[in-house]
Design an enzyme around this catalytic site. Sequence first.
Site, PDB file in Angstrom:
ATOM      1  N   HIS A  25       0.954  -1.366  -0.039  1.00 55.01           N
ATOM      2  CA  HIS A  25      -0.057   0.082   0.092  1.00 55.01           C
ATOM      3  C   HIS A  25       0.768   1.207   0.070  1.00 55.01           C
ATOM      4  CE1 HIS A  25      -3.149  -2.559   0.935  1.00 55.01           C
ATOM      5  NE2 HIS A  25      -4.101  -1.779   0.300  1.00 55.01           N
ATOM      6  N   GLY A  26       2.116   1.071   0.303  1.00 52.87           N
ATOM      7  CA  GLY A  26       3.143   2.350   0.155  1.00 52.87           C
ATOM      8  C   GLY A  26       4.400   2.237   1.030  1.00 52.87           C
TER       9      GLY A  26
END
Lengths: 462, 381
Positions: A320-321
């Site tokens: 997700h990051g």
Amino acid sequence: MVFSSLLFIFIFLPAVLFLYYCAPKRIKNLVLFLTSLVFYAWGEPVYIVIMLLSTVTDYSFGLLLSHSRLNPAQRKWIVVCSVIVNLSLLSYFKYADFLINNVNGLLGTHIPLTELALPIGISFYTFQSMSYIIDVYRGTAKAQRNWIDFGTFVALFPQLVAGPIVQYNTLAEQLRKRSVNIELFAEGIRRFIIGLAKKVLLANNIGMLWHTVSSSDLGTMPVMTAWLGIIAFAFQIYFDFSGYSDMAIGLGLMFGFRFNENFNKPYIAQSITDFWRRWHISLSSWFRDYVYIPLGGNRRGLGIQLRNILVVWLLTGLWHGANWNFILWGLYFGIILMIEKWWALKLLQRSPRWIRHTYAIVLILIGWVIFAFDKLPQVQGYLKAMFGLNGVPLWNDNTLYFAYTNVILIIVLVIASMPIKKVDTLVSRSTIWNLAWCAILFVLSVAYLVDASFNPFLYFRF
Amino acid sequence: MKQKTDRILVGGFVAVLFLMSLTFFLLPVKRFSELENRYLQGVPHLTWDNVISKRYAEEAEGFVKDHFPLRADWVWVKSGVEQLRLQQENNGIYKGKDGYLFEKFAEPNASKLLQYTDAINKFAGSHPEANMTFMLAPTSIGLYPERLPWKAPYYSEAKVNGTVGESVRNNNLTFINGFDFLQPHASEDIYYRTDHHWTTRGAYYAYVAYCNKVGWKPLSEKEFHIQNVSHSFLGSYHTRSQFSGLTPDTIQSYIPNKPSHSEMYIADTEQTLTSLYDQSYLGKKDQYSYFLGGVHALMTIKSKLEPKNIDKDKLLVIKDSYAHSFIPFLTQHVSEIHIIDIRYYNGSIKEYMAANGIKDVLMLFNTGTFVENDEILKISN
């Protein structure tokens, strides 16, 4: 280019529809491939090279794999090479700076940052290409010999930048042969309009509440404002993301593709295990099929299973990051899932429905706090506000204002999050009423889009 | 039945898409938007460099947005839906009571504010020979918080003006807090309901306050011929919010019974005008530009006054647009007024004062713009 823009809806989409339906059958995929490249190049005129590189590599590896005279060891090596190429591309662009920052911080070194922008959609298309190579390796799909068909699979614009992550074996057949009829096309339009309305009317508007709350002082935030804020964020991210998936699925239908569903009313979940079966399904199934099960899944004892869960969720968080809060977020859910597998699910099954639901929602909301702030002190500050550790009143005037100016929107959001048949069929079944609803939702969405671009320049202000 | 509705949906959707896309290619390209008061994005140029730098993409997106048919009507629809769902604001504008619209005012950044007041102090300090006045006028939200929607968040402009008043300290600098002269008249029409400016009446009270502070005798209201020049003014707050069902504002002009002859020189365009008012704007959207013909970086107004009426030979006004309806009053007292809009004037104010032998300065800003414009820092250059 994003789907929820006037340029996409009123220029790009009609142009692609026109070209696609005028083109003879055998070049339809070529049309989709080329227009998808234009779509991608629109936002990433330079990084399109990266996407093409990844595509060509996996196409070639796929052909190699289909060579019949390879022994199993050689085949394994090909898959490993392909995965390394894909993960290197992804890591270099997505994680290099995060790593450098942490190394610098830990060792006091001064390694310069790469300062590269993240190529749009790289997390999605690298995962798709990997699924192809692994499917071919496992024999669940045949290698694609036609480079246009393969290019179309990777670059297909409806799902290129934000999913759903399409696994190759679900699309292989459709790339070769698919048909569209009026019914399917109409279904696609309805799906697209629902998605557009979710994004533009619901997500964007409740997002403004979250923006206001999250940018105010956390130290003096009343409990109810904090809860209202994170509920707003939960709705924003759900309707934003599922709206985007709906638009992708709808656009796919307009060209004869059937993508798998990506969301299934996640906020009615009765446990976190249940939630992750309903949220971003294409990502969870990807990790399940290509990481969790190959690691042994749940068939090699509880110990191995718990380890596998932890690995998958660490990776999910990281996907997700590139930031500590996402890693923490992944671990948070990993640990909850482990506990649920171990004993909590059994306990939950014996509790009343509303307890199960409350339990799931509270944990999901805390998860969103970790997800929403990229600095850990902010996460801490917000959680403090939520649990009343700030020593301020439960609510104040601002809370009341936020509540009554958003109450109608929140009611709509709650209804739209629940599995109410009447509501779902209002827009999805083909009737005159449905036509009217589609028209209203479309007109309103366009009005909100135009308003967002409405930018009076008040030069006489100063 | 199902087949039929599906056909209508497909036919309708595709037709709308194609018709709309055609309008972008067929409708004439507009250059300027009267409503939004800005130049619109021109036709994008397809060149290799533009594509690589994403400029083409940006321009094309801007073009489609700017040339979307019936823009104002779409915004009106959105604004209506927002009100139906009890939202009390649109695009940063509150829909207040009694037909008043207000711009949101949040707590200003304290360190920024300190920089601005420091710049003013530095400016005054570097001109010990000059007499300076700094007038800070609140905007309507400052005076009428009770007319805001129920429980709407706002920050007190009175507090901000108080802080500013305490921070600007210099021997040759006098501070006039707008609340002092506007609050007693709060029940009168001193602010436009749909625009961010004060009315001519509000400006008149500012003029009286200024005269009293510098020791001139202000003209009484009876000495003016007060005219309603427009009844159709929907100002900037309306433009931004597009709330419907509002009563347009009235614009008044205060013409002295014994008018003096004034000449206005606009340095930006090297024009000389013989009137302080530009009638042509009353027929346009931006009606406030009726006063002094709108914003200019540098103007000078020379007025022929009887020697006994001259209170000052020269005055420099450094200002925002609140000054536009205010300055005409000064022409009854000062024979030469120099007007600098600090946002657009890039020369050195120090040099300008030296070159023109200026010993008196008025700085006039409204609180809303003063707290958020870095341009003010140019004052001490």
